[in-house]
Scaffold this active site. Sequence first.
Site, PDB file in Angstrom:
ATOM      1  N   TYR A 154       0.847  -1.205   0.000  1.00  0.00           N
ATOM      2  CA  TYR A 154       0.000   0.000   0.000  1.00  0.00           C
ATOM      3  C   TYR A 154       0.881   1.254   0.000  1.00  0.00           C
ATOM      4  O   TYR A 154       0.653   2.184  -0.776  1.00  0.00           O
ATOM      5  CB  TYR A 154      -0.924  -0.027   1.220  1.00  0.00           C
ATOM      6  CG  TYR A 154      -1.981   1.056   1.215  1.00  0.00           C
ATOM      7  CD1 TYR A 154      -3.066   0.992   0.343  1.00  0.00           C
ATOM      8  CD2 TYR A 154      -1.886   2.146   2.073  1.00  0.00           C
ATOM      9  CE1 TYR A 154      -4.034   1.988   0.337  1.00  0.00           C
ATOM     10  CE2 TYR A 154      -2.853   3.146   2.076  1.00  0.00           C
ATOM     11  CZ  TYR A 154      -3.930   3.063   1.210  1.00  0.00           C
ATOM     12  OH  TYR A 154      -4.894   4.046   1.204  1.00  0.00           O
ATOM     13  N   LYS A 158       1.032   4.033  -2.984  1.00  0.00           N
ATOM     14  CA  LYS A 158       0.651   5.439  -2.766  1.00  0.00           C
ATOM     15  C   LYS A 158       1.855   6.365  -2.949  1.00  0.00           C
ATOM     16  O   LYS A 158       1.704   7.496  -3.405  1.00  0.00           O
ATOM     17  CB  LYS A 158       0.022   5.601  -1.385  1.00  0.00           C
ATOM     18  CG  LYS A 158      -1.326   4.875  -1.252  1.00  0.00           C
ATOM     19  CD  LYS A 158      -2.368   5.431  -2.220  1.00  0.00           C
ATOM     20  CE  LYS A 158      -3.734   4.800  -2.021  1.00  0.00           C
ATOM     21  NZ  LYS A 158      -4.764   5.377  -2.901  1.00  0.00           N
TER      22      LYS A 158
END
Length: 250
Positions: A154, A158
């Site tokens: 993640y 991002k």
Amino acid sequence: MARFTDKVALVTGAGSGLGRATATRLASDGAQVAVLDLNEGAAKETAAAIESDGGSARAYAADVSDWASVDSVVTSAASDLGRPQLLVNCAGVGAFVRSEEETFESWSRIIGVNLTGTFLMCRGVLPHMLDGGGVIVNVASNAGLMGQPYSAAYCASKGGVVNLTRALGVEYRARGVRVNAIAPGGMNTPMIQTWGFPEGAKPEDFAAITSPIGYAEPEEQAGLISFIASDEGRYMVGQIVSMDGGITCG
Ligand SMILES: NC(=O)c1ccc[n+]([C@@H]2O[C@H](COP(=O)([O-])OP(=O)(O)OC[C@H]3O[C@@H](n4cnc5c(N)ncnc54)[C@H](O)[C@@H]3O)[C@@H](O)[C@H]2O)c1
């Protein structure tokens, strides 16, 4: 006149959480909204709620991580509603997992939806936006600006969205297309309720990634997106705008 009168907006992940709040906000600001989600039923619910409030919206099933699906949905939305002038990339997935237990499938899905999906949607709308202007708002995360435990895929995805946004911001700033991103902290959405910390994880790990003032509501982040996408945000280019309860401030 409302901010986005006569503008067509595409919002991904708009069947839930921030995407739904953003689609609703842009519609209330006058946009005709293409409500895109992998979950077609959820997209239809969002579109129906917008229409019943007097806004204009149409639901589309789309998998942002799939080139053919993106190509097809952008073409359909442009043909049904007109030239896309706004794109908000909200679709996202994630999970907390110890990195030594991460699987190839989970890693690939998180990178595929959050990073590749964001790029594919930008790639899909850019030819339309270069023909008269446009604005893209990507959704990064505080996780793209700091290290977080149990979130390698993640955080990587991002962080990728952060620099993808800067790269596109620079590439298109003189050609009528503005690209920026928001970096929310914890938000009160279904996503956050599905991420369980791994067994045995320390409570202080969780505290380090949570603001002492709690979570934001998705409508608050949608208001920021609306501002960035509007003419009031005209001079914002390639920026990553944090609204995270101070998690990344020190
Ligand atoms: N909730 C938070 O605390 C938080 C914090 C920072 C950033 N974010 C980011 O905000 C964005 C929105 O998250 P949310 O909290 O609203 O989550 P959510 O789970 O409520 O909504 C995400 C939506 O994306 C859709 N989606 C998933 N995969 C897709 C795909 N391949 N194609 C199209 N749609 C797909 C889902 O069906 C869902 O409707 C995400 O990018 C997320 O990473 C969330």
